[in-house]
Write a protein that holds these residues in place. Structure first.
Motif, mmCIF file in Angstrom:
data_model
loop_
_atom_site.group_PDB
_atom_site.id
_atom_site.type_symbol
_atom_site.label_atom_id
_atom_site.label_comp_id
_atom_site.label_asym_id
_atom_site.label_seq_id
_atom_site.Cartn_x
_atom_site.Cartn_y
_atom_site.Cartn_z
ATOM 1 N N THR A 186 0.749 -1.146 0.249
ATOM 2 C CA THR A 186 0.187 0.213 0.031
ATOM 3 C C THR A 186 0.845 1.285 -0.010
ATOM 4 O OG1 THR A 186 -0.187 -0.260 2.465
ATOM 5 C CG2 THR A 186 -2.086 -1.143 1.106
ATOM 6 N N GLU A 187 2.085 1.108 0.548
ATOM 7 C CA GLU A 187 2.787 2.336 0.299
ATOM 8 C C GLU A 187 3.231 2.906 -1.087
ATOM 9 O OE1 GLU A 187 6.409 1.092 2.670
ATOM 10 O OE2 GLU A 187 5.295 1.515 4.686
ATOM 11 N N GLN A 188 3.095 2.023 -2.166
ATOM 12 C CA GLN A 188 3.538 2.050 -3.355
ATOM 13 C C GLN A 188 2.194 2.842 -4.202
ATOM 14 O OE1 GLN A 188 6.358 1.225 -4.651
ATOM 15 N NE2 GLN A 188 6.768 0.715 -2.376
ATOM 16 N N PHE A 189 1.171 3.060 -3.304
ATOM 17 C CA PHE A 189 -0.077 3.587 -4.178
ATOM 18 C C PHE A 189 0.195 4.987 -4.123
ATOM 19 C CE2 PHE A 189 -3.720 0.499 -4.057
ATOM 20 C CZ PHE A 189 -3.078 -0.535 -4.054
ATOM 21 N N VAL A 190 0.398 5.385 -5.499
ATOM 22 C CA VAL A 190 0.431 6.810 -5.784
ATOM 23 C C VAL A 190 -0.183 7.220 -7.210
ATOM 24 C CG1 VAL A 190 2.119 8.565 -6.583
ATOM 25 C CG2 VAL A 190 2.889 6.949 -4.959
ATOM 26 N N ILE A 191 -0.521 8.309 -7.399
ATOM 27 C CA ILE A 191 -1.760 8.495 -8.525
ATOM 28 C C ILE A 191 -0.824 8.659 -9.610
ATOM 29 C CG2 ILE A 191 -2.565 10.531 -9.811
ATOM 30 C CD1 ILE A 191 -4.026 11.515 -7.218
ATOM 31 N N ALA A 214 -9.742 -1.629 0.814
ATOM 32 C CA ALA A 214 -8.975 -0.801 0.974
ATOM 33 C C ALA A 214 -9.456 0.421 -0.050
ATOM 34 C CB ALA A 214 -7.594 -0.769 1.300
ATOM 35 N N PHE A 215 -9.452 1.624 0.582
ATOM 36 C CA PHE A 215 -9.965 3.021 -0.010
ATOM 37 C C PHE A 215 -8.613 3.640 -0.378
ATOM 38 C CE2 PHE A 215 -11.560 7.167 -0.682
ATOM 39 C CZ PHE A 215 -12.051 6.810 -1.686
ATOM 40 N N PHE A 216 -8.353 4.069 -1.553
ATOM 41 C CA PHE A 216 -7.462 5.065 -2.136
ATOM 42 C C PHE A 216 -7.777 6.498 -2.417
ATOM 43 C CE2 PHE A 216 -4.501 6.825 -5.328
ATOM 44 C CZ PHE A 216 -3.333 7.262 -4.599
ATOM 45 N N ASP A 217 -7.511 7.318 -1.414
ATOM 46 C CA ASP A 217 -8.189 8.655 -1.746
ATOM 47 C C ASP A 217 -7.265 9.766 -2.467
ATOM 48 O OD1 ASP A 217 -5.800 9.450 -0.064
ATOM 49 O OD2 ASP A 217 -7.314 10.257 1.614
ATOM 50 N N GLY A 218 -6.163 9.344 -3.149
ATOM 51 C CA GLY A 218 -5.349 10.085 -3.874
ATOM 52 C C GLY A 218 -3.891 10.332 -3.039
ATOM 53 N N ASN A 278 -9.779 8.100 -5.361
ATOM 54 C CA ASN A 278 -11.237 7.652 -5.157
ATOM 55 C C ASN A 278 -11.543 6.222 -5.608
ATOM 56 O OD1 ASN A 278 -11.295 10.004 -3.518
ATOM 57 N ND2 ASN A 278 -12.191 11.137 -5.232
ATOM 58 N N THR A 279 -10.388 5.346 -5.262
ATOM 59 C CA THR A 279 -10.781 3.881 -5.933
ATOM 60 C C THR A 279 -10.555 3.131 -4.926
ATOM 61 O OG1 THR A 279 -8.535 4.048 -6.838
ATOM 62 C CG2 THR A 279 -10.325 4.477 -8.344
ATOM 63 N N ALA A 280 -11.237 1.768 -4.977
ATOM 64 C CA ALA A 280 -10.985 0.923 -3.782
ATOM 65 C C ALA A 280 -10.464 -0.519 -4.322
ATOM 66 C CB ALA A 280 -12.718 0.560 -3.336
#
Length: 444
Positions: free
Chosen positions: A330-335, A423-427, A395-397
């Motif tokens: 989850t630390e890799q989640f970047v827009i 989980a939810f990614f808010d950006g 804003n994706t899950a």
């Protein structure tokens, strides 16, 4: 709405022995659910859809389906009391631009909910497709999107017959404006609205509570209960609570024996049924559908031996390794990063700290295996062509699905800690909608 969430949260404070009755009383009647689902859809049309249409540059989206042969997108746009499309249903969404509201039309025999305005009178114009062509001429869009996609199944809902009828009804000038609505369809399906996110965490919590009740002495008697017994208990409980599921649950086990973990078998929906014994490490893959949204969860439980009050430290540590792998991912989640970029960096980072990882994370929402970036598949750990090249949007899950193999010295073999949490990614950050599992569920 707030009252619903408060009452639901109070139910989750109860013990597993009284949980089922309390939870059942908090799950809304079907009529109330239908009203909320319609409200969620109306809100999405005004808050989500305009942004996606602007992003993709498509100013007219045409969605066509026939009864019992529904386009995956149209299923998310029908009124909650419609279980299927009726006859041929054609929805037209037009963005006039300049900040004006979307215009939504139904070229259909019947009204289609409160959002889509009926624009076809069969008595005056018997040809449904000709009526569509006239509307296109009147609105004069620059780009007409239709649901065709080679690689994203949920964006490929237009059937060959309907495509041919659609094409033959257009003038050459109109047809030159037709494009694939692939990215528009994906954006619509993957993006979660602010109003949806007021409900989604509670839905995930319901799933967690059902898992915990199934993994309890209320259901499991060591030496008697089989893994298949627990699977069918979950199915029955889902029905009893007035819910549905989008896949058949699975329950399997690992124990201190000579059997090696078989990954292919772990992903088969037809698993061997085993009698559960004390000292077993159990695993469940479980999901529900509620208010039109889906969950997908994998957790572990340990069956205590008579002399034990807690799970062995080695198994507890193994779960901690699984949690560490979740954090690395989850630390890799970047827009803007693609699913493949996220996958490969997470795998490399995990291996650099001594973890043996596999990652196979997917979007979730309207569908359990939703549209959006594929972040690995269990048999494609080098990246997933096309679907893995899709970028991450805010804003994706996602179902954060993965496993870490950890050597258990006392068992003289590896166990696979298979975890999955929504989980939810808010950006900016990717956070679990309901707290993830960080401790083994104990079955006394």
């Amino acid at each position: 709405m707030k009252r619903f969430l408060i009452l639901l949260s109070l139910a989750f404070l109860s013990t597993s022995s009284v949980f089922a009755d309390n939870l059942k009383s908090k799950i809304m009647p079907l009529k109330d659910r239908a009203e909320i689902q319609n409200r969620l859809f109306k809100d999405r049309v005004s808050t989500v859809l305009p942004k996606i249409m602007e992003r993709t540059g498509i100013d007219m989206w045409i969605i066509i389906a026939r009864e019992y042969n529904e386009d995956p997108v149209i299923r998310t746009m029908l009124p909650s009391t419609w279980l299927n499309a009726r006859r041929r249903t054609i929805l037209v969404i037009y963005n006039p631009g300049n900040g004006k509201n979307l215009e939504t039309y139904a070229i259909a025999r019947y009204d289609v909910g409160e959002v889509f305005k009926k624009m076809w009178d069969p008595e005056k114009e018997p040809d449904q497709y000709l009526a569509l062509s006239k509307l296109i001429k009147e609105l004069n869009p620059k780009k007409i999107g239709i649901n065709q996609s080679e690689y994203f199944a949920q964006a490929d809902g237009l059937t060959a017959t309907e495509y041919n009828l659609f094409k033959s009804s257009l003038t050459r000038a109109q047809f030159r404006r037709v494009v694939s609505a692939e990215k528009l369809a994906i954006g619509w399906l993957e993006t979660r609205s602010g109003l949806e996110m007021e409900y989604y965490p509670a839905i995930c919590n319901i799933a967690h509570q059902i898992i915990r009740e199934g993994f309890s002495s209320n259901v499991i008697s060591p030496g008697k209960t089989t893994t298949d017994d627990v699977v069918w208990w979950y199915r029955e409980r889902i029905i009893e609570l007035g819910l549905t599921t989008w896949f058949h649950p699975t329950v399997d086990l690992q124990r201190s024996d000579n059997a090696e973990f078989n990954f292919l078998s772990a992903f088969s929906k037809s698993k061997e049924s085993n009698v559960i014994q004390r000292g077993d490490l159990l695993h469940v893959d479980f999901g529900i559908t509620y208010l039109g949204l889906n969950t997908d969860t994998q957790q572990h439980a340990y069956v205590l031996k008579v002399e034990e009050s807690d799970a062995p430290a080695e198994l507890q540590n193994a779960l901690a390794v699984g949690n560490q792998l979740q954090d690395i991912l989850t630390e890799q989640f970047v827009i803007g990063r693609t699913g493949n970029e996220i996958l490969l960096d997470a795998l490399n980072n995990a291996k650099s700290v001594g973890i043996k990882p596999q990652i196979y994370t997917h979007p979730i929402g309207y569908y359990g295996h939703g549209s959006g970036p594929t972040i690995g598949m269990w048999d494609k750990q080098q990246g997933v062509p096309i679907n893995g090249d899709y970028p991450l949007y805010k804003n994706t899950a996602y179902s954060i699905e993965l496993n870490a193999k950890v050597y258990i010295k006392s068992w003289e073999k590896e166990v696979a800690i298979m975890l999955e949490e929504d989980a939810f990614f808010d950006g900016e950050k990717c956070e679990y909608m309901d707290p993830r599992q960080t401790k083994l569920i104990l079955i006394k």
